[in-house]
Design an enzyme around this catalytic site. Structure first.
Site, PDB file in Angstrom:
ATOM      1  N   LYS A  13      62.173  47.781   2.759  1.00  0.00           N
ATOM      2  CA  LYS A  13      62.451  48.058   4.177  1.00  0.00           C
ATOM      3  C   LYS A  13      63.543  47.133   4.715  1.00  0.00           C
ATOM      4  O   LYS A  13      64.474  47.578   5.388  1.00  0.00           O
ATOM      5  CB  LYS A  13      61.170  47.889   5.018  1.00  0.00           C
ATOM      6  N   ARG A  88      52.166  49.641  12.200  1.00  0.00           N
ATOM      7  CA  ARG A  88      51.364  49.409  11.000  1.00  0.00           C
ATOM      8  C   ARG A  88      49.917  49.802  11.188  1.00  0.00           C
ATOM      9  O   ARG A  88      49.135  49.679  10.243  1.00  0.00           O
ATOM     10  CB  ARG A  88      51.377  47.915  10.685  1.00  0.00           C
ATOM     11  N   ARG A 161      59.609  32.990   1.107  1.00  0.00           N
ATOM     12  CA  ARG A 161      58.565  33.129   2.125  1.00  0.00           C
ATOM     13  C   ARG A 161      57.239  32.580   1.639  1.00  0.00           C
ATOM     14  O   ARG A 161      56.870  32.804   0.486  1.00  0.00           O
ATOM     15  CB  ARG A 161      58.404  34.618   2.497  1.00  0.00           C
TER      16      ARG A 161
HETATM   17  P1  AP5 Z   1      62.551  43.813   0.838  1.00  0.00           P
HETATM   18  O1  AP5 Z   1      63.659  44.674   1.319  1.00  0.00           O
HETATM   19  O2  AP5 Z   1      62.492  42.406   1.325  1.00  0.00           O
HETATM   20  O3  AP5 Z   1      61.140  44.558   1.052  1.00  0.00           O
HETATM   21  P2  AP5 Z   1      60.305  44.828   2.383  1.00  0.00           P
HETATM   22  O4  AP5 Z   1      59.822  46.238   2.322  1.00  0.00           O
HETATM   23  O5  AP5 Z   1      61.071  44.409   3.585  1.00  0.00           O
HETATM   24  O6  AP5 Z   1      59.062  43.883   2.092  1.00  0.00           O
HETATM   25  P3  AP5 Z   1      58.337  42.834   3.012  1.00  0.00           P
HETATM   26  O7  AP5 Z   1      57.598  41.911   2.077  1.00  0.00           O
HETATM   27  O8  AP5 Z   1      59.266  42.190   3.982  1.00  0.00           O
HETATM   28  O9  AP5 Z   1      57.327  43.740   3.747  1.00  0.00           O
HETATM   29  P4  AP5 Z   1      56.076  43.327   4.493  1.00  0.00           P
HETATM   30  O10 AP5 Z   1      55.735  44.557   5.195  1.00  0.00           O
HETATM   31  O11 AP5 Z   1      54.992  42.759   3.629  1.00  0.00           O
HETATM   32  O12 AP5 Z   1      56.523  42.036   5.341  1.00  0.00           O
HETATM   33  P5  AP5 Z   1      56.876  41.858   6.863  1.00  0.00           P
HETATM   34  O13 AP5 Z   1      57.881  40.791   6.966  1.00  0.00           O
HETATM   35  O14 AP5 Z   1      57.134  43.142   7.510  1.00  0.00           O
HETATM   36  O15 AP5 Z   1      62.609  43.811  -0.771  1.00  0.00           O
HETATM   37  C1  AP5 Z   1      61.750  42.995  -1.544  1.00  0.00           C
HETATM   38  C2  AP5 Z   1      62.498  42.422  -2.756  1.00  0.00           C
HETATM   39  O16 AP5 Z   1      62.857  43.485  -3.627  1.00  0.00           O
HETATM   40  C3  AP5 Z   1      63.826  41.724  -2.391  1.00  0.00           C
HETATM   41  O17 AP5 Z   1      63.982  40.620  -3.241  1.00  0.00           O
HETATM   42  C4  AP5 Z   1      64.903  42.789  -2.677  1.00  0.00           C
HETATM   43  O18 AP5 Z   1      66.127  42.200  -3.080  1.00  0.00           O
HETATM   44  C5  AP5 Z   1      64.259  43.589  -3.809  1.00  0.00           C
HETATM   45  N1  AP5 Z   1      64.590  45.019  -3.730  1.00  0.00           N
HETATM   46  C6  AP5 Z   1      64.669  45.795  -2.590  1.00  0.00           C
HETATM   47  N2  AP5 Z   1      64.957  47.075  -2.912  1.00  0.00           N
HETATM   48  C7  AP5 Z   1      65.047  47.126  -4.288  1.00  0.00           C
HETATM   49  C8  AP5 Z   1      65.307  48.180  -5.214  1.00  0.00           C
HETATM   50  N3  AP5 Z   1      65.548  49.444  -4.798  1.00  0.00           N
HETATM   51  N4  AP5 Z   1      65.311  47.858  -6.534  1.00  0.00           N
HETATM   52  C9  AP5 Z   1      65.075  46.581  -6.950  1.00  0.00           C
HETATM   53  N5  AP5 Z   1      64.821  45.539  -6.125  1.00  0.00           N
HETATM   54  C10 AP5 Z   1      64.805  45.801  -4.797  1.00  0.00           C
HETATM   55  O19 AP5 Z   1      55.485  41.297   7.427  1.00  0.00           O
HETATM   56  C11 AP5 Z   1      55.020  40.011   7.056  1.00  0.00           C
HETATM   57  C12 AP5 Z   1      53.700  39.720   7.757  1.00  0.00           C
HETATM   58  O20 AP5 Z   1      53.904  39.688   9.186  1.00  0.00           O
HETATM   59  C13 AP5 Z   1      52.579  40.755   7.557  1.00  0.00           C
HETATM   60  O21 AP5 Z   1      51.864  40.516   6.359  1.00  0.00           O
HETATM   61  C14 AP5 Z   1      51.743  40.526   8.815  1.00  0.00           C
HETATM   62  O22 AP5 Z   1      50.947  39.362   8.706  1.00  0.00           O
HETATM   63  C15 AP5 Z   1      52.807  40.271   9.884  1.00  0.00           C
HETATM   64  N6  AP5 Z   1      53.264  41.511  10.549  1.00  0.00           N
HETATM   65  C16 AP5 Z   1      54.545  42.014  10.542  1.00  0.00           C
HETATM   66  N7  AP5 Z   1      54.619  43.156  11.242  1.00  0.00           N
HETATM   67  C17 AP5 Z   1      53.362  43.395  11.711  1.00  0.00           C
HETATM   68  C18 AP5 Z   1      52.793  44.454  12.474  1.00  0.00           C
HETATM   69  N8  AP5 Z   1      53.534  45.490  12.909  1.00  0.00           N
HETATM   70  N9  AP5 Z   1      51.464  44.393  12.759  1.00  0.00           N
HETATM   71  C19 AP5 Z   1      50.702  43.346  12.345  1.00  0.00           C
HETATM   72  N10 AP5 Z   1      51.175  42.320  11.609  1.00  0.00           N
HETATM   73  C20 AP5 Z   1      52.498  42.340  11.288  1.00  0.00           C
HETATM   74 MG    MG Z   2      60.818  42.921   5.056  1.00  0.00          MG
END
Ligand code: AP5
Ligand code: MG
Length: 215
Positions: A13, A88, A161
């Site tokens: 994402k 979410r 992270r």
């Molecule tokens: P990346 O693009 O970073 O993946 P992502 O989908 O953004 O993954 P996240 O870990 O950021 O998602 P998340 O939902 O767990 O975390 P968030 O920050 O939203 O890609 C990942 C890796 O893969 C990178 O190294 C990239 O280079 C590589 N990659 C990407 N595409 C690729 C491909 N096609 N092929 C190969 N490699 C690839 O949330 C974190 C925390 O915040 C949550 O756990 C929760 O506690 C809180 N939170 C956030 N939003 C909410 C909400 N709406 N409600 C409640 N709690 C929330």
């Molecule tokens: Mg992310």
């Protein structure tokens, strides 16, 4: 255009949002990034969120929806929004509808990045980002062109992270499967869900998303 990028942790994402910002001038609204900024600044929201995020659980609907509302209010009306990691939960889905209506916006697409959950642990444990500009990298799939130097800003400082460890990833996957995946039917009923193969390489995923946006 206003779109949701939906997918489990590590689906891509954030990576795809960065591309959309660059190619189409849209604004990325990542609740995860907003919460991490609040943690870094030590705001009351950050103090409440830190332990929850470190465990991989969800922060309250009220907190994240307020962050989204405030950020949309500050955007120019003609700039498109990418919702990254929001909504979410079912309640956040309802709150987003209210927020969009309030600001005279409508949701165009929900783009679901379909991925193999087991393959994502490797993506997440290999992830790092530039400590200066936030550009995202991966140890093997997407390293900087020159080792140790950010492609985007030239910084030599990188970070990982605290929630990117195997145990927390398992909790984050469970939260996604139990609370986030079930919100899809809400959008399927409206006929706006588009599935994209998130296991393809980064450029191929970007091309598939652009094909959706062209309609
Ligand atoms: P990346 O693009 O970073 O993946 P992502 O989908 O953004 O993954 P996240 O870990 O950021 O998602 P998340 O939902 O767990 O975390 P968030 O920050 O939203 O890609 C990942 C890796 O893969 C990178 O190294 C990239 O280079 C590589 N990659 C990407 N595409 C690729 C491909 N096609 N092929 C190969 N490699 C690839 O949330 C974190 C925390 O915040 C949550 O756990 C929760 O506690 C809180 N939170 C956030 N939003 C909410 C909400 N709406 N409600 C409640 N709690 C929330
Ligand atoms: Mg992310």
């Amino acid at each position: 255009m206003n779109i949701i990028l939906l997918g489990p942790p590590g689906a891509g994402k954030g990576t795809q949002s960065a591309g959309l910002v660059e190619r189409h001038g849209m604004k990325q609204l990542s609740t995860g990034d907003m919460l991490r900024a609040a943690v870094a600044e030590g705001t009351p929201v950050g103090l409440e969120a830190k332990a929850i995020m470190d465990r991989g659980e969800f922060v309250s609907d009220e907190i994240v929806s307020k962050l989204i509302d405030d950020n949309i209010a500050a955007m120019p009306a003609d700039q498109g929004a990418i919702f990254d990691g929001y909504p979410r939960t079912a309640a956040q889905g309802e709150q987003l509808d209210e927020i969009l209506a309030k600001h005279g916006r409508k949701l165009d697409y929900v783009i679901e990045l379909s991925v193999d959950l087991d393959a994502l642990v490797e993506r997440i444990t290999g992830r790092f980002s530039c400590a200066n500009c936030g550009a995202l990298y991966h140890d093997t799939a997407n390293p900087p062109a020159k080792e140790g130097v950010c492609d985007n800003c030239g910084s030599i400082e990188f970070k990982r992270r605290p929630d990117d460890n195997e145990e927390t990833v398992r909790t984050r996957n469970k939260e996604y499967t139990e609370k986030t995946a079930p919100i899809l039917p809400r959008y399927e009923e409206r006929g706006i869900v588009k599935r994209v193969d998130g296991m393809a390489d980064i450029d191929a995923v970007a091309a598939s998303i652009d094909a959706v946006l062209k309609g």
